[in-house]
Write an enzyme that holds these catalytic residues in place. Sequence first.
Site, mmCIF file in Angstrom:
data_model
loop_
_atom_site.group_PDB
_atom_site.id
_atom_site.type_symbol
_atom_site.label_atom_id
_atom_site.label_comp_id
_atom_site.label_asym_id
_atom_site.label_seq_id
_atom_site.Cartn_x
_atom_site.Cartn_y
_atom_site.Cartn_z
ATOM 1 N N SER A 182 0.839 -1.203 0.000
ATOM 2 C CA SER A 182 0.000 0.000 0.000
ATOM 3 C C SER A 182 0.873 1.252 0.000
ATOM 4 C CB SER A 182 -0.930 -0.005 1.208
ATOM 5 O OG SER A 182 -0.197 0.196 2.388
ATOM 6 N N ASN A 235 -0.540 7.791 -7.209
ATOM 7 C CA ASN A 235 -0.861 9.214 -7.186
ATOM 8 C C ASN A 235 0.040 10.016 -8.095
ATOM 9 O OD1 ASN A 235 -2.986 10.333 -5.213
ATOM 10 N ND2 ASN A 235 -2.131 8.559 -4.166
ATOM 11 N N ARG A 264 0.406 3.406 -3.348
ATOM 12 C CA ARG A 264 -0.310 4.668 -3.148
ATOM 13 C C ARG A 264 0.503 5.822 -3.718
ATOM 14 N NH1 ARG A 264 -0.507 4.626 1.749
ATOM 15 N NH2 ARG A 264 -2.537 3.673 2.043
#
Lengths: 156, 280
Positions: free
Chosen positions: B215, B223, B219
């Site tokens: 994660s 992004n 992440r």
Amino acid sequence: MNINATLLGQTIMFAMFVWFCMKFVWPPIMAALEARKKQIADGLAAAERGKHDLELAAHRSADFIREAKEKAAEIIALSDKRASEIVEAAKIQAHAESERIVVAAKAEIEQEVFRAKEQLRTQVSAVALAGAGKILGREIDAKAHNDLLEKLVAEI
Amino acid sequence: MTTEALTSADYIRHHLQNLTCGIREGHIHCAHDAVEAKEMGFWALNVDTFAVSLVLGLVFLVLFYRVARNAQQGTPSGAQNFIEWVVEFIDGSVRGSFTGRSALVAPLALTVFLWIFLMNLMDLIPVDYVPYLAEAMGLGHFKVVPSTDPNATIGMAVGVFFLVIFYSIKIKGVGGFLGELALMPFQSKNKLVQVLFMPVNLLLEGVNLIAKPVSLALRLFGNMYAGEMIFILIALLPFYAQWTLSLPWAIFHILIVTLQAFIFMTLTIVYLDMAHQEHH
């Protein structure tokens, strides 16, 4: 966008950066911050202490002033008393002196009176002799009648 | 129309291609396209990602090191002011999330935050500048944002993952760590039932453990990759119209840049805090 050895390189680089940061960057900055924190705390404590000291000093100075005022009042009272004592003493002394002067003057006056009487006596006797001489028409030998004259003077 | 679409696709593909170099037949060779980069396999290096992240990391460390060496306890000025502000912000975050005592976590958080922040910040450089410059220097591709390369984000996440495992074992011992994996969350007084629960627990906790680095890495990567992609798409507009979209997106991206760095840092702290905590 494929996974390759860059991943290993990045991990190693990351580890090295973290190690360097942990060894050479973080501790000195934190030490400086802590030192400043302590300095500020010390400064504040010192200021607090100073304020406290000032309060104490104000108390003490007030005490001093009160004490000094009391002492001054005491001294003034004492000096007043002393002054009145001195005045009393002076009065007494002056009274005694005046008495003494009066006594002396009286004595002197008496003496003067006595001396005047004496002189008067002498002169009166002289006048009497002169008068007697004139009346007798001749010179009375003063020397011959000295004893008589002196007896007369003593009588007067 | 088809050629137009093709050139747009080529443009996008070109911008998303790392400068992947490896040793082939005794000399250094850099891939010309994605297929060739893939063929190079694992033993190749994304030189752009590596170089940019190295330079940014050094910028961060040199700047902070210079200030740290001359740090004064008196009135701070200039750079020291700024750096103390950053350090205190990080220190506050660590104190807020990390309950144990560790000399590592705070500097780790600082490094994570600033390194990622600087890497993300490269996203604000207009998308065409660096590739053109690289092309002028003879480099076919150059992706200037290291955090849009999964190698960089996974690399950091792996580092954090190792630390999590290291501290879990250091604090709880091998048995404690394995016990935490095998005996939670389902527990039973009955020994037999407990043994039956173990595979389920291992699966759940294993996923839980693996999910942390995944994660973290995805992440950040997702992004930044999406942000970069939108910049590239905006760059396809006519040059006089680009600012109408790129300006708002860049302003919004300043937030994303900081936020993603902050999230990565906070999660790193939280994961290490969990590694430090004894379960019962």
